[in-house]
Design an enzyme around this catalytic site. Sequence first.
Site, mmCIF file in Angstrom:
data_model
loop_
_atom_site.group_PDB
_atom_site.id
_atom_site.type_symbol
_atom_site.label_atom_id
_atom_site.label_comp_id
_atom_site.label_asym_id
_atom_site.label_seq_id
_atom_site.Cartn_x
_atom_site.Cartn_y
_atom_site.Cartn_z
ATOM 1 N N PRO A 1 0.903 -1.208 -0.056
ATOM 2 C CA PRO A 1 0.077 -0.124 -0.080
ATOM 3 C C PRO A 1 0.811 1.470 0.013
ATOM 4 O O PRO A 1 1.855 1.312 0.831
ATOM 5 C CB PRO A 1 -0.782 -0.097 1.159
ATOM 6 N N GLN B 1 -6.859 -1.248 1.931
ATOM 7 C CA GLN B 1 -6.221 -1.019 3.101
ATOM 8 C C GLN B 1 -7.058 0.130 3.816
ATOM 9 O O GLN B 1 -7.077 1.219 3.242
ATOM 10 C CB GLN B 1 -4.583 -0.646 2.892
ATOM 11 N N CYS C 1 1.497 2.831 10.169
ATOM 12 C CA CYS C 1 1.653 4.227 9.698
ATOM 13 C C CYS C 1 1.990 5.116 10.788
ATOM 14 O O CYS C 1 1.235 5.341 11.888
ATOM 15 C CB CYS C 1 0.480 4.915 8.803
ATOM 16 N N HIS D 1 6.608 -4.718 8.317
ATOM 17 C CA HIS D 1 7.472 -3.978 7.878
ATOM 18 C C HIS D 1 8.557 -4.064 8.671
ATOM 19 O O HIS D 1 8.432 -3.655 9.992
ATOM 20 C CB HIS D 1 6.846 -2.578 7.646
ATOM 21 N N GLY E 1 9.936 -4.160 3.375
ATOM 22 C CA GLY E 1 10.990 -3.177 3.909
ATOM 23 C C GLY E 1 12.198 -3.350 3.115
ATOM 24 O O GLY E 1 13.160 -2.666 3.524
HETATM 25 C C1 FNR Z 1 4.096 4.049 2.066
HETATM 26 N N1 FNR Z 1 3.716 3.056 3.036
HETATM 27 C C2 FNR Z 1 2.742 2.915 3.340
HETATM 28 N N2 FNR Z 1 2.278 1.930 4.105
HETATM 29 C C3 FNR Z 1 0.985 1.686 4.316
HETATM 30 O O1 FNR Z 1 0.588 0.595 5.294
HETATM 31 N N3 FNR Z 1 -0.135 2.385 3.846
HETATM 32 C C4 FNR Z 1 0.079 3.376 3.121
HETATM 33 O O2 FNR Z 1 -0.888 4.061 2.569
HETATM 34 C C5 FNR Z 1 1.523 3.670 2.836
HETATM 35 N N4 FNR Z 1 1.747 4.798 2.111
HETATM 36 C C6 FNR Z 1 3.263 5.005 1.694
HETATM 37 C C7 FNR Z 1 3.231 5.941 0.692
HETATM 38 C C8 FNR Z 1 4.708 6.003 0.256
HETATM 39 C C9 FNR Z 1 4.886 6.847 -0.832
HETATM 40 C C10 FNR Z 1 5.651 5.122 0.408
HETATM 41 C C11 FNR Z 1 6.878 5.365 0.007
HETATM 42 C C12 FNR Z 1 5.374 4.292 1.402
HETATM 43 C C13 FNR Z 1 4.901 2.146 3.529
HETATM 44 C C14 FNR Z 1 4.866 0.985 2.335
HETATM 45 O O3 FNR Z 1 3.918 0.270 2.364
HETATM 46 C C15 FNR Z 1 6.393 0.123 3.028
HETATM 47 O O4 FNR Z 1 5.866 -0.426 4.168
HETATM 48 C C16 FNR Z 1 7.699 0.973 3.224
HETATM 49 O O5 FNR Z 1 8.055 1.702 1.958
HETATM 50 C C17 FNR Z 1 8.757 -0.254 3.202
HETATM 51 O O6 FNR Z 1 8.598 -1.098 2.080
HETATM 52 P P1 FNR Z 1 9.823 -0.858 0.764
HETATM 53 O O7 FNR Z 1 9.534 0.473 0.296
HETATM 54 O O8 FNR Z 1 11.322 -0.953 1.295
HETATM 55 O O9 FNR Z 1 9.554 -1.881 -0.177
#
Ligand code: FNR
Length: 496
Positions: free
Chosen positions: A43, A112, A141, A208, A240
């Site tokens: 998400p 979500q 978050c 995460h 992550g």
């Molecule tokens: C996020 N992340 C995030 N997590 C979540 O649970 N709901 C959300 O709406 C969001 N929104 C969001 C926006 C943007 C632009 C980013 C970069 C990240 C967190 C994301 O889902 C994830 O947990 C982290 O970015 C770590 O994963 P990656 O980036 O290492 O693959």
Amino acid sequence: MPGIIINALKMGRLCIMDEGENTGKKDDMIGKLGYAGKLILAPMVRAGTLPLRLLALDYGADIVYCEELIDFKLLRSERIENEILGTVDFVHEDGTIVFRTCDKEKNSVVLQMGTADAKRALKVAKLVENDVAGIDINMGCPKDYSVKGGMGAALLKQPDNINDILSTLVKGCSKPITCKMRLLPKMEDTLDLVKVMQSTGVSAIGVHGRLKEQRPRHQVNCEAIKVISNMASVPIIANGGSGQIIKNFEDIEKFREMTGASSVMVAREAQWNPSIFRREGKHPALKVVKDYIKYAVDYDNQFANTKYCVQQLMVGKSDEPEYMRLLKSQTLREMCAIWKMEDYFDSVNKKRKEVEKVYKNRVEAVKKLKMDDGSTLYRIHLRYDKKNYNSLMTPKVALSEWCQTNKLDIPVYSMDENADRLYQATVKVDGEYFSSTCWEKNKRFTEHGAAMVCLRMKGAHDGSLDTNLEHKNVQGKDLAQKTEPEDRLQSSATGS
Ligand code: FNR
């Protein structure tokens, strides 16, 4: 125990040897979705709208999460089947589209939700459950707006509320329920929380591998995810790894092995290039940008959102002339022109206009009903869409002005309410009644709808900014032919 993962490199993608442990009824249902052995688009607020989700699926993702949507916002939305685009839209009472989805992702999309309350969460789940494959609760978050509202990472300190929200959803919703969490400072506390979560009957847990205070620059804790994976009785989705471990398709399996998880969820790398899910390797940015824009055009994705997402797809390319033109672009057509895609934009929009015309003719058929007192009630299926008006010239304002110009009494509105607490307004003008056949959640919107019907019948402009709308007099020849035979109306002016 999760199923056995077969090495992605050998199989071309993660897949599962079904050991039969996904025995729950809901898992069978999502079995087609099944959370073990899956490649998942994580998400992401703003990024995770329909075009990116469809693109990720095309490139090889199995499951796609939408951006986090707050329960309050969804509860103020109405489900509308958009026949012109072939989508289902959840439209907020202010006219904005909170969630747009389509058949193509129906078996793969997870909604979500941001929530702090079980009852509210269940109401939202019931509203969307027939249009999505699963529902996830955000428990990670760290942003202020989330934590202050008791949502996201704030839930990590409230095991009872977690239990309440997840159990209520598992019991009350027909689709699989999951949650996405972060690590707690102490491993034993993290494991205790995972036990609470899995005891509710969730179908999987996303982890995460960072604390809520940590940012992407901090090292992701694969070891902690591994400890959780070893202990958990439901599939764990590792998250992550972007940038640090995951840079290419093969790294997704590497990350899964490092974390011992069932599945992997990718956020940032997929936001920058969703073809990370392609086992044959990533496509160049130019192809991805063009593929993305096609979906944005096909599904009429909001321009500001499209611009933001394309900027993300061009990360590291900010000195290229196309990027400069992208920043300056103000419409989707202008954006298309940067990559010589105006013809595509024009042809899609031409076809859409034709569909709109047929649709409009169908929905705008006038129903003419005779009232007991001999007066007439005119009804048309017209819906007020806020984005077509500015705040100074709404249909109600336009109707008041029209009455003034024509030296008529001011319009008088009355309201009907049905068992679902939806409203339908009728307006009386010059001894005749007008109403839309649409029921609305918002009283003001239905009054605007009634005013639109009246103005349409009088051939007057309703204040719309949409220059494509024809404001012809529907009592004229064209539409008179479409007017349905008179019905006798037994009830009061507003009854229908
Ligand atoms: C996020 N992340 C995030 N997590 C979540 O649970 N709901 C959300 O709406 C969001 N929104 C969001 C926006 C943007 C632009 C980013 C970069 C990240 C967190 C994301 O889902 C994830 O947990 C982290 O970015 C770590 O994963 P990656 O980036 O290492 O693959």
